[in-house]
Design a protein around this motif. Structure first.
Motif, PDB file in Angstrom:
ATOM      1  N   LEU A 205     -38.211  98.804 -34.005  1.00 48.78           N
ATOM      2  CA  LEU A 205     -36.790  98.510 -33.899  1.00 48.78           C
ATOM      3  C   LEU A 205     -36.009  99.787 -33.612  1.00 48.78           C
ATOM      4  O   LEU A 205     -36.316 100.858 -34.156  1.00 48.78           O
ATOM      5  CB  LEU A 205     -36.280  97.898 -35.204  1.00 48.78           C
ATOM      6  N   THR A 206     -34.986  99.704 -32.775  1.00 47.92           N
ATOM      7  CA  THR A 206     -34.065 100.819 -32.592  1.00 47.92           C
ATOM      8  C   THR A 206     -32.931 100.676 -33.608  1.00 47.92           C
ATOM      9  O   THR A 206     -32.728  99.600 -34.179  1.00 47.92           O
ATOM     10  CB  THR A 206     -33.473 100.799 -31.178  1.00 47.92           C
ATOM     11  N   PRO A 207     -32.179 101.749 -33.857  1.00 52.56           N
ATOM     12  CA  PRO A 207     -31.008 101.606 -34.748  1.00 52.56           C
ATOM     13  C   PRO A 207     -30.040 100.529 -34.254  1.00 52.56           C
ATOM     14  O   PRO A 207     -29.482  99.776 -35.063  1.00 52.56           O
ATOM     15  CB  PRO A 207     -30.372 103.003 -34.722  1.00 52.56           C
ATOM     16  N   TRP A 208     -29.839 100.454 -32.948  1.00 52.83           N
ATOM     17  CA  TRP A 208     -28.964  99.430 -32.387  1.00 52.83           C
ATOM     18  C   TRP A 208     -29.545  98.035 -32.631  1.00 52.83           C
ATOM     19  O   TRP A 208     -28.827  97.110 -33.002  1.00 52.83           O
ATOM     20  CB  TRP A 208     -28.761  99.687 -30.900  1.00 52.83           C
ATOM     21  N   GLY A 209     -30.845  97.890 -32.423  1.00 45.81           N
ATOM     22  CA  GLY A 209     -31.492  96.613 -32.666  1.00 45.81           C
ATOM     23  C   GLY A 209     -31.399  96.206 -34.126  1.00 45.81           C
ATOM     24  O   GLY A 209     -31.147  95.040 -34.449  1.00 45.81           O
ATOM     25  N   GLN A 210     -31.596  97.164 -35.024  1.00 42.62           N
ATOM     26  CA  GLN A 210     -31.488  96.893 -36.459  1.00 42.62           C
ATOM     27  C   GLN A 210     -30.091  96.382 -36.790  1.00 42.62           C
ATOM     28  O   GLN A 210     -29.927  95.394 -37.523  1.00 42.62           O
ATOM     29  CB  GLN A 210     -31.770  98.189 -37.238  1.00 42.62           C
ATOM     30  N   ALA A 211     -29.071  97.033 -36.226  1.00 43.59           N
ATOM     31  CA  ALA A 211     -27.694  96.666 -36.540  1.00 43.59           C
ATOM     32  C   ALA A 211     -27.336  95.288 -35.989  1.00 43.59           C
ATOM     33  O   ALA A 211     -26.805  94.436 -36.707  1.00 43.59           O
ATOM     34  CB  ALA A 211     -26.732  97.721 -35.975  1.00 43.59           C
ATOM     35  N   LEU A 212     -27.642  95.066 -34.715  1.00 39.92           N
ATOM     36  CA  LEU A 212     -27.246  93.804 -34.088  1.00 39.92           C
ATOM     37  C   LEU A 212     -28.037  92.626 -34.629  1.00 39.92           C
ATOM     38  O   LEU A 212     -27.479  91.573 -34.958  1.00 39.92           O
ATOM     39  CB  LEU A 212     -27.417  93.896 -32.570  1.00 39.92           C
ATOM     40  N   LEU A 213     -29.349  92.793 -34.736  1.00 43.33           N
ATOM     41  CA  LEU A 213     -30.181  91.674 -35.144  1.00 43.33           C
ATOM     42  C   LEU A 213     -29.945  91.273 -36.592  1.00 43.33           C
ATOM     43  O   LEU A 213     -30.130  90.106 -36.952  1.00 43.33           O
ATOM     44  CB  LEU A 213     -31.656  92.005 -34.903  1.00 43.33           C
ATOM     45  N   CYS A 214     -29.526  92.206 -37.420  1.00 42.43           N
ATOM     46  CA  CYS A 214     -29.167  91.844 -38.800  1.00 42.43           C
ATOM     47  C   CYS A 214     -28.031  90.822 -38.808  1.00 42.43           C
ATOM     48  O   CYS A 214     -28.035  89.881 -39.609  1.00 42.43           O
ATOM     49  CB  CYS A 214     -28.753  93.090 -39.584  1.00 42.43           C
ATOM     50  N   THR A 215     -27.053  91.003 -37.925  1.00 44.47           N
ATOM     51  CA  THR A 215     -25.934  90.058 -37.884  1.00 44.47           C
ATOM     52  C   THR A 215     -26.396  88.694 -37.369  1.00 44.47           C
ATOM     53  O   THR A 215     -25.884  87.662 -37.803  1.00 44.47           O
ATOM     54  CB  THR A 215     -24.795  90.582 -36.989  1.00 44.47           C
ATOM     55  N   VAL A 216     -27.357  88.671 -36.438  1.00 40.88           N
ATOM     56  CA  VAL A 216     -27.857  87.407 -35.903  1.00 40.88           C
ATOM     57  C   VAL A 216     -28.625  86.640 -36.970  1.00 40.88           C
ATOM     58  O   VAL A 216     -28.427  85.435 -37.177  1.00 40.88           O
ATOM     59  CB  VAL A 216     -28.750  87.653 -34.672  1.00 40.88           C
ATOM     60  N   VAL A 217     -29.515  87.338 -37.669  1.00 41.52           N
ATOM     61  CA  VAL A 217     -30.304  86.688 -38.714  1.00 41.52           C
ATOM     62  C   VAL A 217     -29.401  86.202 -39.835  1.00 41.52           C
ATOM     63  O   VAL A 217     -29.593  85.109 -40.395  1.00 41.52           O
ATOM     64  CB  VAL A 217     -31.386  87.654 -39.234  1.00 41.52           C
ATOM     65  N   GLU A 218     -28.382  87.000 -40.177  1.00 44.19           N
ATOM     66  CA  GLU A 218     -27.436  86.582 -41.217  1.00 44.19           C
ATOM     67  C   GLU A 218     -26.689  85.318 -40.788  1.00 44.19           C
ATOM     68  O   GLU A 218     -26.497  84.390 -41.575  1.00 44.19           O
ATOM     69  CB  GLU A 218     -26.433  87.701 -41.495  1.00 44.19           C
TER      70      GLU A 218
END
Length: 357
Positions: A209-222
């Motif tokens: 995961l990239t930092p950007w991926g970590q940030a964006l995908l957390c919002t999607v999963v939430e």
């Protein structure tokens, strides 16, 4: 949903991944003439290497005869081009060609980079379908589910470690190589691939995961978790589970919660409203080259009636899956109901011989 997880990540869509640069190169290559397609509407072999060599990270293969599915990045860009609207198939041309729709291309040109990035993300998760790239599909949200379930796994348990060939086989099917390539194109993951070996295609070696991926995908999963938590209430109130079965609705629900973090995301890529086409329309429905039916119906005919006529034409029950290929609008009187014009070939058993016992 809070957008604080994104606030510390200044968003530069050109730095997030090679997506926009590669998409621009593909549009330039298609140009006014279009690109040749195979009979099954994938990029023709003559187009594949030309596209591949224009990518920011060309894929190196050990295959003598590569097809579109051998190039996951090319397959991903093809899916985005079809799902977002600028890419249209000219099936009348021989061979068929992928051409650019001038209206959609003009709408695309009017967007800034941030808007283009999220327009392509919406196309992938909201409209993308495995059938667009010749892969089997089970339901309208299947592709979205593959991607989000994989992202959730990586966020909660870590990215899969590729220490055995079976791990590569597993990734090939879920989330699929094309989706993996897209996750990197969007800058959400970093993927290292194995060096080319004779007889071998694209093989991931390490995924992170990239930092950007970590940030964006957390919002999607939430967002998906919250939708699941309220599913019972929504079902009781409106008998609707749109978040699960309508990927576009899911994307728009999520996007409303994160847009404040992206001030440059002001407009979306809009498809023009299609004009109603009255008159008669003709369809050719096939079960392979030797078994097909030609059906005619009016522009006012709904898809349920057309589907029923297709099943009737093959003497199938109403739980058979089917595909529709539009040939061309045709002038003439409008039939009151779909009309079977031609029958060619004997239809196979609907469920296979084992069901006949």
């Amino acid at each position: 949903m809070s957008t604080s997880v994104l606030d510390s990540h200044a968003f530069d869509p050109r730095a997030a991944g090679t997506l926009l640069a590669d998409f621009d190169r593909l549009l330039e290559l298609i140009g006014d003439r279009g690109l040749a397609l195979s009979p099954k509407h994938a990029f023709a072999a003559s187009s594949l290497e030309a596209i591949n060599q224009r990518l920011a990270k060309p894929v190196r293969l050990g295959l003598k005869r590569a097809m579109q599915k051998s190039y996951p990045v090319v397959g991903g860009l093809y899916l985005l081009l079809r799902a977002s609207g600028p890419g249209q198939i000219d099936a009348v041309a021989k061979p068929p060609r992928l051409v650019l729709d001038p209206t959609m291309l003009s709408a695309w040109s009017a967007l800034n980079d941030t808007e283009r990035y999220f327009a392509l993300l919406k196309a992938w998760w909201g409209r993308g379908n495995n059938a667009m790239i010749g892969e089997p599909t089970r339901w309208s949200g299947d592709l979205t589910a593959q991607v989000i379930d994989f992202a959730k796994q990586c966020l909660t348990r870590g990215c899969p470690r590729i220490e055995h060939p079976d791990a590569i086989i597993s990734l090939k099917y879920r989330p699929g190589f094309v989706n993996l390539a897209l996750l990197e194109l969007f800058g959400l993951f970093e993927i290292q691939v194995m060096p080319p070996e004779e007889g071998q295609g694209w093989r991931p070696n390490a995924i992170a995961l990239t930092p950007w991926g970590q940030a964006l995908l957390c919002t999607v999963v939430e967002a998906r978790h919250q939708a699941g938590a309220t599913e019972v209430e929504a079902l009781a109130a409106a008998l609707s589970v749109d978040w699960l079965f309508d990927p576009i609705t899911a994307f728009e629900d999520w996007s409303r919660s994160v847009r404040p973090a992206f001030p440059e995301w002001r407009q979306d890529l809009q498809s023009p409203e299609a004009d109603f086409q009255p008159g008669a329309h003709q369809f050719k429905v096939s079960l392979g080259a030797r078994c097909w039916r030609r059906i005619r119906c009016g522009g006012e005919t709904d898809l349920a009636a057309l589907a029923s006529s297709i099943l009737t034409a093959f003497d199938f029950d109403d739980d058979w899956r089917f595909g529709i290929l539009v040939e061309r609008p045709e002038a003439g009187p409008v039939p009151a109901a779909p009309l079977i014009l031609e029958r060619h070939g004997e239809a196979p058993a609907q469920y296979g011989e084992e069901w006949d016992d």
